[in-house]
Design an enzyme around this catalytic site. Sequence first.
Site, PDB file in Angstrom:
ATOM      1  CG  MET A  30      -1.884  -1.217   1.174  1.00 29.19           C
ATOM      2  SD  MET A  30      -3.418  -0.982   2.071  1.00 29.19           S
ATOM      3  CE  MET A  30      -2.812  -0.632   3.711  1.00 29.19           C
ATOM      4  N   GLY A  31       2.166   1.095  -0.379  1.00 29.44           N
ATOM      5  CA  GLY A  31       3.066   2.237  -0.469  1.00 29.44           C
ATOM      6  C   GLY A  31       3.580   2.684   0.882  1.00 29.44           C
ATOM      7  CG  LEU A  33       7.222   1.421  -0.716  1.00 28.72           C
ATOM      8  CD1 LEU A  33       7.941   1.131  -2.032  1.00 28.72           C
ATOM      9  CD2 LEU A  33       6.272   0.278  -0.365  1.00 28.72           C
ATOM     10  CG  HIS A  37       7.043  -2.020   2.197  1.00 22.99           C
ATOM     11  ND1 HIS A  37       6.929  -0.917   3.019  1.00 22.99           N
ATOM     12  CD2 HIS A  37       5.819  -2.614   2.218  1.00 22.99           C
ATOM     13  CE1 HIS A  37       5.704  -0.842   3.488  1.00 22.99           C
ATOM     14  NE2 HIS A  37       5.004  -1.848   3.041  1.00 22.99           N
ATOM     15  CD  GLN A  61      -6.140  -3.816   2.542  1.00 20.56           C
ATOM     16  OE1 GLN A  61      -5.965  -4.264   1.418  1.00 20.56           O
ATOM     17  NE2 GLN A  61      -5.207  -3.925   3.485  1.00 20.56           N
ATOM     18  CG  ASP A 152       0.502  -7.226   7.900  1.00 22.62           C
ATOM     19  OD1 ASP A 152      -0.190  -6.588   8.693  1.00 22.62           O
ATOM     20  OD2 ASP A 152       1.401  -6.713   7.204  1.00 22.62           O
ATOM     21  CB  VAL A 178      12.474  -5.370   8.483  1.00 20.75           C
ATOM     22  CG1 VAL A 178      13.658  -4.448   8.714  1.00 20.75           C
ATOM     23  CG2 VAL A 178      12.763  -6.331   7.335  1.00 20.75           C
ATOM     24  NE  ARG A 189      -2.981   1.425   9.835  1.00 22.35           N
ATOM     25  CZ  ARG A 189      -3.302   0.443   8.975  1.00 22.35           C
ATOM     26  NH1 ARG A 189      -2.603  -0.675   8.964  1.00 22.35           N
ATOM     27  NH2 ARG A 189      -4.311   0.577   8.147  1.00 22.35           N
TER      28      ARG A 189
END
Length: 283
Positions: A30-31, A33, A37, A61, A152, A178, A189
């Site tokens: 979802m960017g 980064l 990522h 979502q 996740d 990481v 977040r």
Amino acid sequence: MNTLHSIAQLRAALSRARQDGKRIGLVPTMGNLHAGHIALVEKARQRTDFVVVSIFVNPLQFAAGEDLDSYPRTLEADQRKLLDAGAHLVFAPNVNEMYPHGMQGHTRISVPVVSEGLCGASRPGHFEGVATVVSKLLNIVQPDLAVFGQKDFQQLAVIRKMAQDLCLPVQIMGEPTVRAEDGLALSSRNGYLSEAERQTAPVLYKTLQSIASEIQSGQRDYAALIERARQQLEIAGLRADYLDLRDATSLHPVTANTTDMVVLAAAYLGKTRLIDNLHFVIN
Ligand code: PAF
């Protein structure tokens, strides 16, 4: 490294890559980064010849009242990072490209059981939104390999189950979380945290580590252990949404016979909801 916004353009570019005999890797994001990522991109580069990174903040979502509008959108900075990381193509569709007829009547993919409980309980519809967009991205790109983060953990289990149940011809790979030096799992977040909250945030992972180490040292009163840990989180200023021990493969609640375990948590620090997990084995 090109950035494409349309499915048709992406398919044309991918058919050229395939004609050249290239194996395709996909990293759905979802960017906004971060190094987590980039580790996924590096894994995809090691395993495939042509790496597509999708950047799409998927409205399907997010439940009402969640952070869809404030979710950070940082395409230019993301493009620079992906160029440095050696990605071959960025796919950054807008909502209309992904849901041209709106989301209301759109086909949904629902993955029962594994989507229930944990994040599925506190974020109604979340995993249906994830499974739907990931299946679309897999159908659009048709990669040989798709790489996701283990942070996740439940999401990865949902995606694996979906790919297995629907016989999707793709290898799903999970990559380790990481962490910052103080143990906090990297997450887009984390940017919502104030300086003081950022100091407190590593308590979440420390709590998971202490639960795992107590169990590995022989503690078997799981309920009492979890309750104590929940109180410790509270004292540190984190409000647990859930803190739970599960079988690492099925995500079923643990029994006395479970040896391959994961402790998973979601906790609020101020307004920010952090998630983390720790996978471990007992003898
Ligand atoms: O983990 C994420 O960033 C998202 O849930 C995903 C897998 C890209 C689907 O939107």
